[in-house]
Motif scaffolding. Structure first.
Motif, PDB file in Angstrom:
ATOM      1  N   SER A  78       0.826  -1.291  -0.003  1.00  0.00           N
ATOM      2  CA  SER A  78       0.287   0.016  -0.005  1.00  0.00           C
ATOM      3  C   SER A  78       0.941   1.276   0.083  1.00  0.00           C
ATOM      4  O   SER A  78       0.529   2.342  -0.508  1.00  0.00           O
ATOM      5  CB  SER A  78      -1.091  -0.103   1.199  1.00  0.00           C
ATOM      6  OG  SER A  78      -0.209   0.111   2.360  1.00  0.00           O
ATOM      7  N   LEU A  79       1.896   1.114   0.567  1.00  0.00           N
ATOM      8  CA  LEU A  79       3.090   2.327   0.566  1.00  0.00           C
ATOM      9  C   LEU A  79       3.580   2.533  -0.677  1.00  0.00           C
ATOM     10  O   LEU A  79       3.836   3.757  -1.115  1.00  0.00           O
ATOM     11  CB  LEU A  79       4.372   2.162   1.487  1.00  0.00           C
ATOM     12  CG  LEU A  79       3.959   1.989   2.908  1.00  0.00           C
ATOM     13  CD1 LEU A  79       5.242   1.509   3.698  1.00  0.00           C
ATOM     14  CD2 LEU A  79       3.328   3.318   3.524  1.00  0.00           C
ATOM     15  N   LEU A  80       3.323   1.751  -1.653  1.00  0.00           N
ATOM     16  CA  LEU A  80       3.860   2.055  -3.008  1.00  0.00           C
ATOM     17  C   LEU A  80       3.193   2.835  -3.834  1.00  0.00           C
ATOM     18  O   LEU A  80       3.672   3.674  -4.593  1.00  0.00           O
ATOM     19  CB  LEU A  80       3.947   0.388  -3.848  1.00  0.00           C
ATOM     20  CG  LEU A  80       5.297  -0.225  -3.410  1.00  0.00           C
ATOM     21  CD1 LEU A  80       5.405  -1.752  -4.177  1.00  0.00           C
ATOM     22  CD2 LEU A  80       6.679   0.074  -3.753  1.00  0.00           C
ATOM     23  N   GLY A  81       2.025   2.766  -3.455  1.00  0.00           N
ATOM     24  CA  GLY A  81       0.877   3.989  -4.353  1.00  0.00           C
ATOM     25  C   GLY A  81       0.851   3.928  -5.541  1.00  0.00           C
ATOM     26  O   GLY A  81       0.891   2.729  -6.156  1.00  0.00           O
ATOM     27  N   ALA A  82       0.750   4.778  -6.291  1.00  0.00           N
ATOM     28  CA  ALA A  82       0.542   4.681  -7.734  1.00  0.00           C
ATOM     29  C   ALA A  82       1.593   4.361  -8.453  1.00  0.00           C
ATOM     30  O   ALA A  82       2.700   4.464  -8.155  1.00  0.00           O
ATOM     31  CB  ALA A  82       0.140   6.071  -8.332  1.00  0.00           C
ATOM     32  N   ARG A  94      10.041   7.565  -8.895  1.00  0.00           N
ATOM     33  CA  ARG A  94      10.811   6.879  -7.872  1.00  0.00           C
ATOM     34  C   ARG A  94      12.086   7.282  -8.161  1.00  0.00           C
ATOM     35  O   ARG A  94      12.704   6.930  -9.198  1.00  0.00           O
ATOM     36  CB  ARG A  94      10.475   5.477  -7.748  1.00  0.00           C
ATOM     37  CG  ARG A  94       8.845   5.319  -7.376  1.00  0.00           C
ATOM     38  CD  ARG A  94       8.554   3.632  -7.052  1.00  0.00           C
ATOM     39  NE  ARG A  94       7.275   3.667  -6.666  1.00  0.00           N
ATOM     40  CZ  ARG A  94       6.354   2.767  -7.287  1.00  0.00           C
ATOM     41  NH1 ARG A  94       6.901   2.210  -8.394  1.00  0.00           N
ATOM     42  NH2 ARG A  94       5.409   2.970  -6.879  1.00  0.00           N
ATOM     43  N   ASP A  95      12.997   7.684  -7.020  1.00  0.00           N
ATOM     44  CA  ASP A  95      14.449   7.690  -7.175  1.00  0.00           C
ATOM     45  C   ASP A  95      15.213   7.353  -5.836  1.00  0.00           C
ATOM     46  O   ASP A  95      14.315   6.721  -5.091  1.00  0.00           O
ATOM     47  CB  ASP A  95      14.776   9.354  -7.378  1.00  0.00           C
ATOM     48  CG  ASP A  95      14.147  10.094  -6.074  1.00  0.00           C
ATOM     49  OD1 ASP A  95      13.798   9.569  -5.248  1.00  0.00           O
ATOM     50  OD2 ASP A  95      14.090  11.362  -6.674  1.00  0.00           O
ATOM     51  N   PRO A  96      16.145   7.324  -5.431  1.00  0.00           N
ATOM     52  CA  PRO A  96      17.046   6.570  -4.510  1.00  0.00           C
ATOM     53  C   PRO A  96      16.379   7.487  -3.133  1.00  0.00           C
ATOM     54  O   PRO A  96      16.195   6.582  -2.041  1.00  0.00           O
ATOM     55  CB  PRO A  96      18.458   7.116  -4.472  1.00  0.00           C
ATOM     56  CG  PRO A  96      18.594   7.011  -6.157  1.00  0.00           C
ATOM     57  CD  PRO A  96      17.188   7.724  -6.521  1.00  0.00           C
ATOM     58  N   ALA A  97      16.030   8.738  -3.130  1.00  0.00           N
ATOM     59  CA  ALA A  97      15.477   9.152  -2.061  1.00  0.00           C
ATOM     60  C   ALA A  97      14.045   8.756  -1.930  1.00  0.00           C
ATOM     61  O   ALA A  97      13.772   8.635  -0.572  1.00  0.00           O
ATOM     62  CB  ALA A  97      15.331  10.850  -2.151  1.00  0.00           C
ATOM     63  N   TRP A  98      13.406   8.207  -2.710  1.00  0.00           N
ATOM     64  CA  TRP A  98      12.023   7.865  -2.431  1.00  0.00           C
ATOM     65  C   TRP A  98      12.127   6.421  -1.946  1.00  0.00           C
ATOM     66  O   TRP A  98      11.416   6.148  -1.037  1.00  0.00           O
ATOM     67  CB  TRP A  98      11.271   7.744  -3.879  1.00  0.00           C
ATOM     68  CG  TRP A  98       9.934   7.129  -3.939  1.00  0.00           C
ATOM     69  CD1 TRP A  98       8.737   7.737  -3.633  1.00  0.00           C
ATOM     70  CD2 TRP A  98       9.468   5.867  -3.952  1.00  0.00           C
ATOM     71  NE1 TRP A  98       7.612   6.977  -3.417  1.00  0.00           N
ATOM     72  CE2 TRP A  98       7.997   5.665  -3.789  1.00  0.00           C
ATOM     73  CE3 TRP A  98      10.045   4.573  -4.037  1.00  0.00           C
ATOM     74  CZ2 TRP A  98       7.425   4.337  -3.403  1.00  0.00           C
ATOM     75  CZ3 TRP A  98       9.524   3.243  -3.822  1.00  0.00           C
ATOM     76  CH2 TRP A  98       8.017   3.257  -3.494  1.00  0.00           C
ATOM     77  N   VAL A  99      13.203   5.664  -2.311  1.00  0.00           N
ATOM     78  CA  VAL A  99      13.402   4.346  -1.851  1.00  0.00           C
ATOM     79  C   VAL A  99      13.786   4.487  -0.483  1.00  0.00           C
ATOM     80  O   VAL A  99      13.105   3.622   0.537  1.00  0.00           O
ATOM     81  CB  VAL A  99      14.556   3.547  -2.690  1.00  0.00           C
ATOM     82  CG1 VAL A  99      14.872   2.043  -1.983  1.00  0.00           C
ATOM     83  CG2 VAL A  99      14.013   3.364  -4.158  1.00  0.00           C
ATOM     84  N   ARG A 100      14.486   5.297  -0.089  1.00  0.00           N
ATOM     85  CA  ARG A 100      14.950   5.270   1.264  1.00  0.00           C
ATOM     86  C   ARG A 100      13.755   5.709   2.157  1.00  0.00           C
ATOM     87  O   ARG A 100      13.682   5.161   3.311  1.00  0.00           O
ATOM     88  CB  ARG A 100      15.942   6.432   1.401  1.00  0.00           C
ATOM     89  CG  ARG A 100      16.448   6.684   2.803  1.00  0.00           C
ATOM     90  CD  ARG A 100      17.496   7.987   3.075  1.00  0.00           C
ATOM     91  NE  ARG A 100      17.873   8.014   4.467  1.00  0.00           N
ATOM     92  CZ  ARG A 100      19.106   7.707   4.643  1.00  0.00           C
ATOM     93  NH1 ARG A 100      20.010   7.321   3.763  1.00  0.00           N
ATOM     94  NH2 ARG A 100      19.530   7.496   5.896  1.00  0.00           N
ATOM     95  N   ARG A 123      24.854   4.044   3.354  1.00  0.00           N
ATOM     96  CA  ARG A 123      25.929   3.361   2.414  1.00  0.00           C
ATOM     97  C   ARG A 123      25.143   2.825   0.904  1.00  0.00           C
ATOM     98  O   ARG A 123      25.684   2.837   0.051  1.00  0.00           O
ATOM     99  CB  ARG A 123      26.453   2.037   3.166  1.00  0.00           C
ATOM    100  CG  ARG A 123      26.957   2.434   4.330  1.00  0.00           C
ATOM    101  CD  ARG A 123      28.375   2.871   4.291  1.00  0.00           C
ATOM    102  NE  ARG A 123      29.087   3.014   5.683  1.00  0.00           N
ATOM    103  CZ  ARG A 123      29.643   2.523   6.405  1.00  0.00           C
ATOM    104  NH1 ARG A 123      29.544   0.845   6.396  1.00  0.00           N
ATOM    105  NH2 ARG A 123      30.054   2.857   7.501  1.00  0.00           N
ATOM    106  N   LEU A 124      23.936   2.433   1.029  1.00  0.00           N
ATOM    107  CA  LEU A 124      23.086   1.745  -0.116  1.00  0.00           C
ATOM    108  C   LEU A 124      22.785   2.767  -1.015  1.00  0.00           C
ATOM    109  O   LEU A 124      22.700   2.583  -2.241  1.00  0.00           O
ATOM    110  CB  LEU A 124      22.259   0.727   0.328  1.00  0.00           C
ATOM    111  CG  LEU A 124      22.595  -0.486   0.925  1.00  0.00           C
ATOM    112  CD1 LEU A 124      21.697  -1.507   1.515  1.00  0.00           C
ATOM    113  CD2 LEU A 124      23.785  -1.231   0.283  1.00  0.00           C
ATOM    114  N   GLU A 125      22.265   3.954  -0.616  1.00  0.00           N
ATOM    115  CA  GLU A 125      21.501   4.874  -1.163  1.00  0.00           C
ATOM    116  C   GLU A 125      22.378   5.339  -2.678  1.00  0.00           C
ATOM    117  O   GLU A 125      21.575   5.287  -3.741  1.00  0.00           O
ATOM    118  CB  GLU A 125      20.867   6.147  -0.545  1.00  0.00           C
ATOM    119  CG  GLU A 125      19.952   6.934  -1.249  1.00  0.00           C
ATOM    120  CD  GLU A 125      19.705   8.247  -0.363  1.00  0.00           C
ATOM    121  OE1 GLU A 125      18.949   9.014  -0.969  1.00  0.00           O
ATOM    122  OE2 GLU A 125      19.603   7.924   0.986  1.00  0.00           O
ATOM    123  N   PRO A 126      23.623   5.634  -2.629  1.00  0.00           N
ATOM    124  CA  PRO A 126      24.211   5.960  -3.740  1.00  0.00           C
ATOM    125  C   PRO A 126      24.257   5.192  -4.719  1.00  0.00           C
ATOM    126  O   PRO A 126      24.417   5.297  -6.037  1.00  0.00           O
ATOM    127  CB  PRO A 126      25.574   6.223  -3.192  1.00  0.00           C
ATOM    128  CG  PRO A 126      25.522   6.614  -1.582  1.00  0.00           C
ATOM    129  CD  PRO A 126      24.436   5.731  -1.409  1.00  0.00           C
TER     130      PRO A 126
END
Length: 198
Positions: free
Chosen positions: A73-77, A82-88, A190-193
């Motif tokens: 449900s958090l994934l939304g539309a 979506r970008d790295p900041a969104w994944v974080r 560490r992973l986001e980049p």
């Protein structure tokens, strides 16, 4: 001709089975004591579920507290940017679900299922494998949508999922959620980049 199983009764039994397992664990789970606690019979449990292993798997799969169900449900539309900041942010919201006392109370059972799946793969390994696969597939699809090639998307998803499962296991045993929280945030740093398409 025998009457078909009542779906509402079946669902109620699964809810009760899950709560019983959370209180009592899996190692000593036996149908007769379980049936007595649920005010039914072991024959009735077998009638509804066929085997103890199937009953356990279904009880866990229907747990609405599972973070995976909430994560969808958090994934939304589907067309959301979506970008790295969104994944974080997404992972931080998933992590916050572990603050829920009901979910924390259930974690020892899930860890017990994982260990039992290793020791007795014929019984509960599919429960663990399915949960990990669902998480990895979900995150791999997000990474693919961000432009990462298939192999890299799957590797990033596997790294994130497996690391997070490890970070949950520690405090479920020793109780230090503050340390796990700090480690989780460092993991994301560490992973986001690496989540950027090149």
């Amino acid at each position: 001709m025998p009457r078909p199983p009542d779906p509402a009764k079946r669902r109620d039994l699964l809810d009760q089975v899950r709560e019983y397992m959370i209180r009592n664990g899996l190692a000593e789970l036996s149908l007769r004591p379980l049936a007595r606690a649920l005010s039914t019979s072991d024959r009735m449990l077998l009638y509804y579920f066929g085997t103890k292993e199937r009953m356990v798997a279904e009880a866990l799969a229907l747990d609405e507290r599972r973070p995976l169900l909430r994560a969808r449900s958090l994934l939304g539309a589907v067309d959301a940017h979506r970008d790295p900041a969104w994944v974080r942010r997404f992972m931080e919201e998933v992590w916050q679900q572990f603050a829920d006392p009901d979910l924390r109370a259930a974690l020892p059972l899930y860890l017990e299922i994982m260990v039992t799946g290793l020791l007795r793969p014929d019984r509960y390994a599919p429960v663990v494998r399915d949960a990990l696969t669902e998480w990895k597939d979900l995150l791999a699809s997000v990474f693919r949508g961000m432009g990462l090639p298939e192999a890299r998307a799957r590797t990033e998803a596997a790294l994130l999922v497996d690391a997070c499962f490890g970070l949950v296991a520690g405090p479920a045993v020793e109780g230090d959620w503050d340390e796990a929280e700090a480690a989780f945030r460092l993991l994301l740093d560490r992973l986001e980049p690496g989540w950027r398409a090149t």
